[in-house]
Design a protein around this motif. Structure first.
Motif, PDB file in Angstrom:
ATOM      1  N   CYS A   1      -1.505  -1.270  -9.202  1.00  0.00           N
ATOM      2  CA  CYS A   1      -1.080  -0.633  -7.954  1.00  0.00           C
ATOM      3  C   CYS A   1      -1.828   0.682  -7.728  1.00  0.00           C
ATOM      4  CB  CYS A   1       0.432  -0.366  -7.978  1.00  0.00           C
ATOM      5  SG  CYS A   1       0.913   1.052  -9.006  1.00  0.00           S
ATOM      6  N   ASN A   2      -1.940   1.074  -6.460  1.00  0.00           N
ATOM      7  CA  ASN A   2      -2.432   2.413  -6.139  1.00  0.00           C
ATOM      8  C   ASN A   2      -1.802   2.881  -4.828  1.00  0.00           C
ATOM      9  OD1 ASN A   2      -4.194   1.766  -3.803  1.00  0.00           O
ATOM     10  ND2 ASN A   2      -5.550   0.798  -5.312  1.00  0.00           N
ATOM     11  N   ALA A   3      -1.950   4.155  -4.538  1.00  0.00           N
ATOM     12  CA  ALA A   3      -1.273   4.770  -3.396  1.00  0.00           C
ATOM     13  C   ALA A   3      -1.909   4.417  -2.066  1.00  0.00           C
ATOM     14  CB  ALA A   3      -1.255   6.293  -3.569  1.00  0.00           C
ATOM     15  N   ASN A   4      -3.008   3.667  -2.074  1.00  0.00           N
ATOM     16  CA  ASN A   4      -3.729   3.333  -0.843  1.00  0.00           C
ATOM     17  C   ASN A   4      -3.579   1.880  -0.432  1.00  0.00           C
ATOM     18  OD1 ASN A   4      -5.149   5.701  -2.223  1.00  0.00           O
ATOM     19  ND2 ASN A   4      -6.042   5.778  -0.199  1.00  0.00           N
ATOM     20  N   THR A   5      -2.724   1.129  -1.120  1.00  0.00           N
ATOM     21  CA  THR A   5      -2.618  -0.310  -0.880  1.00  0.00           C
ATOM     22  C   THR A   5      -1.205  -0.706  -0.499  1.00  0.00           C
ATOM     23  OG1 THR A   5      -4.400  -0.779  -2.455  1.00  0.00           O
ATOM     24  CG2 THR A   5      -2.933  -2.603  -1.900  1.00  0.00           C
ATOM     25  N   VAL A   6      -1.101  -1.605   0.494  1.00  0.00           N
ATOM     26  CA  VAL A   6       0.167  -2.226   0.871  1.00  0.00           C
ATOM     27  C   VAL A   6       0.018  -3.733   0.716  1.00  0.00           C
ATOM     28  CG1 VAL A   6       1.854  -2.609   2.707  1.00  0.00           C
ATOM     29  CG2 VAL A   6       0.707  -0.395   2.524  1.00  0.00           C
ATOM     30  N   HIS A   7       0.972  -4.360   0.045  1.00  0.00           N
ATOM     31  CA  HIS A   7       0.969  -5.812  -0.150  1.00  0.00           C
ATOM     32  C   HIS A   7       2.024  -6.417   0.763  1.00  0.00           C
ATOM     33  CE1 HIS A   7       0.870  -9.315  -3.307  1.00  0.00           C
ATOM     34  NE2 HIS A   7       0.338  -9.646  -2.146  1.00  0.00           N
ATOM     35  N   THR A   8       1.587  -7.155   1.777  1.00  0.00           N
ATOM     36  CA  THR A   8       2.523  -7.673   2.784  1.00  0.00           C
ATOM     37  C   THR A   8       2.831  -9.156   2.629  1.00  0.00           C
ATOM     38  OG1 THR A   8       0.924  -8.408   4.464  1.00  0.00           O
ATOM     39  CG2 THR A   8       1.461  -6.054   4.420  1.00  0.00           C
ATOM     40  N   SER A   9       2.049  -9.867   1.829  1.00  0.00           N
ATOM     41  CA  SER A   9       2.215 -11.319   1.765  1.00  0.00           C
ATOM     42  C   SER A   9       3.172 -11.701   0.635  1.00  0.00           C
ATOM     43  CB  SER A   9       0.864 -12.004   1.559  1.00  0.00           C
ATOM     44  OG  SER A   9       0.331 -11.672   0.290  1.00  0.00           O
ATOM     45  N   TRP A  10       3.357 -12.986   0.441  1.00  0.00           N
ATOM     46  CA  TRP A  10       4.061 -13.497  -0.728  1.00  0.00           C
ATOM     47  C   TRP A  10       3.401 -12.964  -1.987  1.00  0.00           C
ATOM     48  CZ3 TRP A  10       1.110 -16.373  -4.132  1.00  0.00           C
ATOM     49  CH2 TRP A  10      -0.159 -16.768  -3.648  1.00  0.00           C
ATOM     50  N   ASP A  11       4.072 -13.065  -3.108  1.00  0.00           N
ATOM     51  CA  ASP A  11       3.426 -12.784  -4.382  1.00  0.00           C
ATOM     52  C   ASP A  11       3.953 -13.752  -5.437  1.00  0.00           C
ATOM     53  OD1 ASP A  11       5.862 -11.755  -5.353  1.00  0.00           O
ATOM     54  OD2 ASP A  11       5.295  -9.685  -4.950  1.00  0.00           O
ATOM     55  N   SER A  12       3.421 -13.624  -6.641  1.00  0.00           N
ATOM     56  CA  SER A  12       3.750 -14.600  -7.676  1.00  0.00           C
ATOM     57  C   SER A  12       5.228 -14.572  -8.033  1.00  0.00           C
ATOM     58  CB  SER A  12       2.890 -14.364  -8.926  1.00  0.00           C
ATOM     59  OG  SER A  12       2.945 -13.019  -9.345  1.00  0.00           O
ATOM     60  N   TYR A  13       5.878 -13.428  -7.899  1.00  0.00           N
ATOM     61  CA  TYR A  13       7.321 -13.349  -8.170  1.00  0.00           C
ATOM     62  C   TYR A  13       8.098 -14.046  -7.060  1.00  0.00           C
ATOM     63  CZ  TYR A  13      11.834 -11.373  -9.566  1.00  0.00           C
ATOM     64  OH  TYR A  13      13.134 -11.224  -9.963  1.00  0.00           O
ATOM     65  N   SER A  14       7.764 -13.743  -5.808  1.00  0.00           N
ATOM     66  CA  SER A  14       8.524 -14.319  -4.685  1.00  0.00           C
ATOM     67  C   SER A  14       8.385 -15.831  -4.627  1.00  0.00           C
ATOM     68  CB  SER A  14       8.061 -13.709  -3.353  1.00  0.00           C
ATOM     69  OG  SER A  14       6.786 -14.195  -2.968  1.00  0.00           O
ATOM     70  N   GLN A  15       7.263 -16.352  -5.102  1.00  0.00           N
ATOM     71  CA  GLN A  15       7.040 -17.794  -5.064  1.00  0.00           C
ATOM     72  C   GLN A  15       7.610 -18.512  -6.274  1.00  0.00           C
ATOM     73  OE1 GLN A  15       6.264 -17.388  -1.765  1.00  0.00           O
ATOM     74  NE2 GLN A  15       5.283 -19.351  -2.119  1.00  0.00           N
ATOM     75  N   SER A  16       8.165 -17.768  -7.201  1.00  0.00           N
ATOM     76  CA  SER A  16       8.610 -18.385  -8.442  1.00  0.00           C
ATOM     77  C   SER A  16      10.118 -18.402  -8.609  1.00  0.00           C
ATOM     78  CB  SER A  16       7.977 -17.659  -9.644  1.00  0.00           C
ATOM     79  OG  SER A  16       6.575 -17.712  -9.584  1.00  0.00           O
ATOM     80  N   TYR A  17      10.714 -17.233  -8.692  1.00  0.00           N
ATOM     81  CA  TYR A  17      12.088 -17.143  -9.170  1.00  0.00           C
ATOM     82  C   TYR A  17      13.103 -17.861  -8.296  1.00  0.00           C
ATOM     83  CZ  TYR A  17      10.992 -14.251 -13.154  1.00  0.00           C
ATOM     84  OH  TYR A  17      10.504 -13.827 -14.364  1.00  0.00           O
ATOM     85  N   SER A  18      13.124 -17.556  -7.010  1.00  0.00           N
ATOM     86  CA  SER A  18      14.151 -18.170  -6.163  1.00  0.00           C
ATOM     87  C   SER A  18      13.945 -19.672  -6.034  1.00  0.00           C
ATOM     88  CB  SER A  18      14.157 -17.513  -4.780  1.00  0.00           C
ATOM     89  OG  SER A  18      12.880 -17.618  -4.185  1.00  0.00           O
ATOM     90  N   LEU A  19      12.685 -20.090  -5.932  1.00  0.00           N
ATOM     91  CA  LEU A  19      12.376 -21.509  -5.782  1.00  0.00           C
ATOM     92  C   LEU A  19      12.740 -22.286  -7.052  1.00  0.00           C
ATOM     93  CD1 LEU A  19      11.100 -23.613  -3.889  1.00  0.00           C
ATOM     94  CD2 LEU A  19       8.877 -23.029  -4.855  1.00  0.00           C
ATOM     95  N   ILE A  20      12.363 -21.762  -8.189  1.00  0.00           N
ATOM     96  CA  ILE A  20      12.639 -22.448  -9.453  1.00  0.00           C
ATOM     97  C   ILE A  20      14.134 -22.472  -9.754  1.00  0.00           C
ATOM     98  CG2 ILE A  20      12.381 -22.162 -11.968  1.00  0.00           C
ATOM     99  CD1 ILE A  20       9.415 -21.503 -11.371  1.00  0.00           C
ATOM    100  N   ASN A  21      14.834 -21.391  -9.444  1.00  0.00           N
ATOM    101  CA  ASN A  21      16.282 -21.383  -9.656  1.00  0.00           C
ATOM    102  C   ASN A  21      16.973 -22.474  -8.852  1.00  0.00           C
ATOM    103  OD1 ASN A  21      16.376 -19.281 -11.477  1.00  0.00           O
ATOM    104  ND2 ASN A  21      16.606 -17.711  -9.908  1.00  0.00           N
TER     105      ASN A  21
END
Length: 409
Positions: free
Chosen positions: A143-163
């Protein structure tokens, strides 16, 4: 030579007054007197349907809808194809920042691309929006102070779906994974999620980007006898994988979960072959009146419905320009601070916000591809099974490894 002292004095006072007035006017607060966006994307490769020309159009639409100006000064954009090469992407970003007055770079489809460019943005004190890559490293160790992540990520695509799948009896898993930073990140989070749900991973196999033949990978998954096969592929790789899955009848013997597949791949594959697939989506065009309004305008110009990357590019540009308008400057630190203070309320990230680690959180949707008999119109592909609240969809800050996050004991 005759002179008029009074006239000379009057002229002198007028000139002095004009000089003072000009000196008193505030200098333009926009670097180079404008705002320029750079859309750095995959124009012809495996993620070009997901991002590519559609991202360029989304950026154009956002600029047009904002009026083409901010603080009375012009807003424009440039675009380029990174060809899925991190070194080319980094060099393009450096050139844009150094010689073409680019203030913000967007899209960045592919995790290696995003990780390379966000480092250049940090070095040049510019801003990068990651709209098209999924590794959770973007808001963790990298991470750095100049970046914004707006899309899905590996966590969002994993935990809720797998549960959700685990609750339906999916307690043994086999992973077919794209062998890059993004794929490995989703696989790592996915395997952790399987274990957290009380299941087990019985095997995995990785494939290179842009693979034309998935036969051997599908046969390994079939031989594993796992109840669930998790496919971690996007773009043309998804399409090729699902063709092999259909050919070998894998989806008739085992449940197949698409971890990073999105609507362009469903469209290319066809609803008949894709029916029944379960996946998570950050954006679906037919969710509500707001998503339909934007999407129908986009479709009129592009002849395809937008996906989460396209919608995210539009949303990012709008949010950035609103922050510039509110602060009166395009200074990266000032604008970033304002963007994190302002809620994200639009058709993409309704009720969203940008956290201190640069992660934009918002509601995600768990969807299932409809049966052909359920689809009533073109691009009518999904049944929304559940809305996952933002606080649950993304990794909690308590688990963050980002240096920007203040740890509390």
């Amino acid at each position: 030579m005759n002179s008029n002292p009074l006239r000379s004095l009057a002229l002198g006072l007028t000139a002095a007054s004009l000089a003072c007035a000009l000196h008193a006017q505030p200098a333009p607060k926009l670097t180079d007197g404008k705002v320029r966006f750079g859309v750095l994307t995959d124009m012809a490769g495996p993620t070009s349907d997901l991002a590519g020309p559609g991202s360029v159009l989304a950026a154009q639409m956002a600029i047009e809808d904002f009026g083409g100006k901010v603080l009375g000064m012009p807003v424009d954009m440039v675009s380029a194809d990174h060809q899925m090469k991190p070194d080319l992407a980094a060099n393009t970003a450096r050139q844009w920042f150094d010689t073409q007055q680019v203030d913000v770079i967007l899209d960045l489809a592919s995790s290696p691309i995003a990780l390379a460019v966000m480092e250049i943005a940090k070095q040049k004190n510019k801003i990068a929006f990651v709209n098209g890559a999924g590794t959770s490293r973007i808001t963790n160790d990298s991470c750095n102070a100049n970046t914004v992540h707006t899309s899905w990520d590996s966590y969002s695509q994993s935990y809720s779906l797998i549960n959700a799948v685990a609750k339906q009896g999916g307690d043994s898993w086999f992973f077919i994974t794209l062998d890059n930073a993004g794929g490995q990140g989703v696989e790592r989070d996915g395997m952790d999620a399987v274990k957290a749900a009380g299941g087990k991973v019985v095997g995995s196999v990785r494939f290179p980007l842009n693979s034309p033949d998935f036969s051997s990978y599908v046969l390994q998954a079939q031989a594993s006898k796992a109840k669930v096969v998790a496919l971690i592929a996007s773009g043309s790789d998804s399409v090729n994988a699902f063709k092999a899955i259909d050919e070998f009848g894998l989806n008739k013997q085992q449940k197949v979960v698409a971890m990073v597949t999105f609507i362009p791949e469903i469209h290319s594959l066809g609803i008949t072959a894709a029916q029944g697939l379960i996946l998570n989506e950050a954006f679906y065009w037919d969710t509500n009146a707001e998503t339909r309004k934007f999407s129908e305008r986009f479709f009129a110009r592009f002849k395809k419905m937008p996906d989460a990357v396209h919608a995210g590019v539009y949303s990012s540009i709008t949010h950035y320009l609103q922050a510039v308008q509110a602060t009166g400057t395009d200074d990266a630190a000032v604008v970033m601070k304002k963007m994190k203070e302002m809620p994200v309320n639009d058709f993409y990230g309704h009720g969203g916000s940008i956290r201190e680690d640069g992660r934009m959180i918002f509601d995600m949707h768990m969807v299932q591809v409809k049966k052909p008999s359920e689809s009533k119109k073109p691009w009518d592909y999904y049944n929304i099974l559940a809305t996952i609240p933002a606080a649950q969809a993304f990794q909690p800050l308590s688990k963050s490894t980002c240096s920007l996050v203040t740890k509390k004991s």
